[in-house]
Design an enzyme around this catalytic site. Structure first.
Site, short mmCIF file in Angstrom:
data_model
loop_
_atom_site.label_atom_id
_atom_site.label_comp_id
_atom_site.label_asym_id
_atom_site.label_seq_id
_atom_site.Cartn_x
_atom_site.Cartn_y
_atom_site.Cartn_z
N LYS A 191 -0.38 -2.96 -8.66
CA LYS A 191 -0.48 -2.58 -7.43
C LYS A 191 -1.96 -2.27 -7.09
CE LYS A 191 -0.06 -1.08 -3.34
NZ LYS A 191 0.85 -0.92 -2.14
N CYS A 202 -4.90 2.24 3.28
CA CYS A 202 -4.68 1.60 1.81
C CYS A 202 -5.62 1.02 1.44
CB CYS A 202 -3.31 0.53 1.79
SG CYS A 202 -1.88 1.33 2.44
N LYS A 256 -9.22 3.30 0.40
CA LYS A 256 -9.02 4.35 -0.63
C LYS A 256 -8.42 3.91 -1.73
CE LYS A 256 -4.06 5.21 -0.17
NZ LYS A 256 -3.22 5.22 -1.30
N ASN A 308 -4.47 -4.93 -4.40
CA ASN A 308 -5.14 -4.09 -3.30
C ASN A 308 -6.53 -4.53 -3.48
OD1 ASN A 308 -2.92 -3.83 -1.88
ND2 ASN A 308 -3.27 -1.58 -1.71
N PHE A 314 -6.23 -14.11 4.19
CA PHE A 314 -7.50 -13.14 3.63
C PHE A 314 -8.68 -13.70 3.34
CE2 PHE A 314 -5.83 -8.74 3.22
CZ PHE A 314 -4.54 -9.05 3.79
N ARG A 373 3.21 -4.72 3.88
CA ARG A 373 2.03 -4.81 4.88
C ARG A 373 2.44 -4.09 6.07
NH1 ARG A 373 1.64 -11.04 5.65
NH2 ARG A 373 3.72 -10.43 5.38
N GLU A 374 1.81 -2.96 6.49
CA GLU A 374 2.01 -2.50 8.02
C GLU A 374 2.02 -3.79 8.96
OE1 GLU A 374 -0.31 0.73 9.14
OE2 GLU A 374 -0.03 1.58 7.00
N GLY A 411 -9.64 -1.98 6.95
CA GLY A 411 -9.76 -0.73 7.16
C GLY A 411 -8.07 -0.04 6.64
C1 UGA Z 1 -2.35 -3.52 2.40
C2 UGA Z 1 -1.86 -4.85 1.68
O1 UGA Z 1 -2.08 -6.05 2.24
C3 UGA Z 1 -0.37 -4.42 1.22
O2 UGA Z 1 0.07 -5.61 0.41
C4 UGA Z 1 -0.29 -3.25 0.59
O3 UGA Z 1 1.21 -2.89 0.30
C5 UGA Z 1 -0.79 -2.30 1.64
O4 UGA Z 1 -2.03 -2.40 1.73
C6 UGA Z 1 -0.64 -0.89 0.70
O5 UGA Z 1 -0.96 -0.69 -0.13
O6 UGA Z 1 0.54 -0.03 1.15
P1 UGA Z 1 -2.20 -3.07 4.92
O7 UGA Z 1 -2.98 -2.01 4.68
O8 UGA Z 1 -0.77 -2.81 5.88
O9 UGA Z 1 -1.65 -3.70 3.77
O10 UGA Z 1 -2.94 -4.26 5.68
P2 UGA Z 1 -3.46 -5.41 5.52
O11 UGA Z 1 -2.84 -6.79 6.15
O12 UGA Z 1 -3.74 -5.98 3.97
O13 UGA Z 1 -5.07 -5.38 6.22
C7 UGA Z 1 -5.87 -4.61 5.60
C8 UGA Z 1 -7.19 -4.76 6.78
O14 UGA Z 1 -7.83 -6.02 6.17
C9 UGA Z 1 -7.07 -4.80 8.04
O15 UGA Z 1 -8.08 -3.90 8.57
C10 UGA Z 1 -7.21 -6.11 8.32
O16 UGA Z 1 -8.00 -6.45 9.67
C11 UGA Z 1 -8.14 -6.46 7.33
N1 UGA Z 1 -8.40 -7.97 7.01
C12 UGA Z 1 -7.29 -8.65 6.56
C13 UGA Z 1 -9.57 -8.80 7.36
O17 UGA Z 1 -10.49 -7.97 7.71
N2 UGA Z 1 -9.46 -10.10 7.05
C14 UGA Z 1 -8.58 -10.74 6.60
O18 UGA Z 1 -8.75 -11.82 6.12
C15 UGA Z 1 -7.43 -10.04 6.41
#
Ligand code: UGA
Length: 433
Positions: A208, A264, A267, A212, A253, A154-155, A261
């Site tokens: 993977k 990852c 898309k 996601n 989550f 995760r970023e 957004g």
């Molecule tokens: C995501 C996955 O969590 C990683 O496991 C994966 O490796 C990565 O994509 C990837 O494919 O490279 P990331 O995009 O860094 O990671 O961010 P997330 O922490 O997953 O958050 C994604 C979005 O969901 C953010 O906009 C966040 O604000 C939103 N979110 C997250 C929510 O709206 N509610 C939640 O409960 C959690």
């Protein structure tokens, strides 16, 4: 072990630095000259906590070097990680695989010894097989094995996720050497008990994409419940807390709000639907279209809510947007819900001022016509409404009394349900989610 990482973006730069941290000798290949120069000087061209220290340490020690040349790559090692981007194609759902394809097309003809190419980029199922066949065509009297080793970082937590992953997944074709090599590369984490799942490439690719898709579905599920809560006057946060106690569901989550957004989840679910369609299994994933719809409705709803608190029209109103990164602890604004909302509100005639602790430069590049402030309080000056759209700690710690002193009206919209409603209400704010 000596290894090459092709592509030094969020994924590749983190992977390269972390492999050096595990004791390997790493050459990172980055084709964009400005990024390459920064990385070679030990600077990270994006915000990722903990990465600058790690990168600098290993650049300084020489364990990690950077080049733009595929010839250098072919010379340096026999193990190659592909960590290039797989963005959404413009105007289509499917993934744009041109960078992954280019890595194979450029690297393989230069190889003079048997090699293993490990894909880390997120790709549609079937890509490893196609690349493996292409590598066989391009290889000159040598064996080039392709296997898939997807990344789950995760970023914002990239270093920790890479050094201490929940699992390592490897998809390998029969008869290959990839398992032996990966056991060596990831030796320390495997011996620490990290599950190591060895399977075939299509399964690894789908692990993977499925992960996601599940995460996106979980977020849209709770946001769909939020829509019902809006209609019924119920509290979605309390529902998430209550159902989250069930270990089968889990609280993570399930944060309702502006939705997902980034580069990852959006898309990846679209590419997954497109690939399922190509495979004749489109029906299996029609629910992901609804996951996407629910998610995009969050943004429209936020714009409508802002219009409502501003008395029915956004014309001539001043709106403060706190947060523009797609999530906290990141400067990434790719498909950022916050910036998307900011743009829509501006289109409806409001003057919009944005502040984000880390994502200002990237936001300016993407949305140069929005106004940007140097601090959260400056963004809130004379505002008719304040919208918190990324849950940075700095915003959670804002003093509602201080903010009230600078705004025109005390209208707060907590787009991430991250603030203390009572504290804001006590300070005279109208608090909406
Ligand atoms: C995501 C996955 O969590 C990683 O496991 C994966 O490796 C990565 O994509 C990837 O494919 O490279 P990331 O995009 O860094 O990671 O961010 P997330 O922490 O997953 O958050 C994604 C979005 O969901 C953010 O906009 C966040 O604000 C939103 N979110 C997250 C929510 O709206 N509610 C939640 O409960 C959690």
């Amino acid at each position: 072990m000596r290894m090459v990482v092709l592509g030094l973006g969020y994924l590749g730069a983190t992977h390269a630095a972390c492999m050096a941290e595990l004791g390997h000798e790493v050459l990172g290949i980055e084709v964009v000259p400005e990024k390459r120069a920064q990385l070679a000087a030990g600077e990270v061209p994006f915000y990722e906590p903990g990465l600058p220290e790690l990168l600098k340490r290993h650049i300084d020690s020489g364990a990690l070097t950077v080049s733009g040349s595929y010839a250098d790559a072919a010379d340096f090692a026999d193990v190659f990680f592909i960590a290039v981007g797989t963005p959404q194609k413009k105007g289509e759902y499917s993934a744009d695989l041109r960078y992954v394809d280019a890595a194979i097309e450029e690297l393989v003809p230069l190889l003079t010894r048997d090699a293993l190419i490990l894909g880390k980029s997120t790709v549609p199922v079937g890509t490893a097989r196609r690349l493996s066949e292409r590598a066989d065509e391009l290889a000159k009297d040598i064996d080039v094995e392709v296997a898939w080793n997807p990344e789950f970082l995760r970023e914002g937590f990239a270093v920790d996720d890479t050094l201490h992953p929940d699992r390592v997944v490897l998809g390998t074709f029969p008869g290959g050497n990839a398992e032996v090599v990966c056991r060596e590369i990831y030796k320390s984490m495997i011996s620490d008990g990290t599950p190591f799942i060895v399977t075939d490439p299509p399964t690894a690719e789908l692990v993977k994409t499925s992960a996601n898709a599940f995460l996106a579905t979980k977020i849209s599920f709770i946001n769909a419940i939020a829509e019902v809560c809006d209609a019924a006057g119920a509290d979605v946060k309390a529902i998430a807390d209550a159902i989250g106690y069930d270990a089968r569901i889990g609280r993570k989550f399930l944060n309702a709000g502006l939705g997902f957004g980034g580069g990852c989840l959006p898309k990846d679910i679209r590419a997954f639907m497109a690939r399922a369609g190509e495979l004749g299994a489109a029906e299996a994933l029609t629910f992901l279209r609804e996951v996407d719809n629910v998610n995009m409705r969050r943004r429209t709803r936020m714009v409508e809510l802002t219009r409502e608190v501003c008395g029915g029209s956004l014309l001539g109103k001043r709106i403060a947007i706190l947060g523009s990164a797609f999530k906290p602890e990141s400067d990434d604004v790719r498909d950022s819900p916050a910036l998307n909302v900011a743009g829509q509100i501006q289109l409806q005639g409001a003057s919009v001022t944005v502040f984000d602790p880390k994502a200002m430069d990237n936001s300016r590049k993407l949305f140069p016509t929005l106004d940007y402030a140097a601090t959260a309080l400056e963004a809130c000056e004379a505002a008719d409404a304040v919208l918190v759209l990324t849950e940075w700690k700095e915003f959670i710690q804002l003093d509602p009394v201080e903010v009230a002193k600078v705004t025109r009206t005390q209208n707060l919209i907590d787009g991430r349900m991250c603030l203390d409603p009572l504290a804001w209400k006590r300070a005279g704010w109208s608090y909406r989610v």
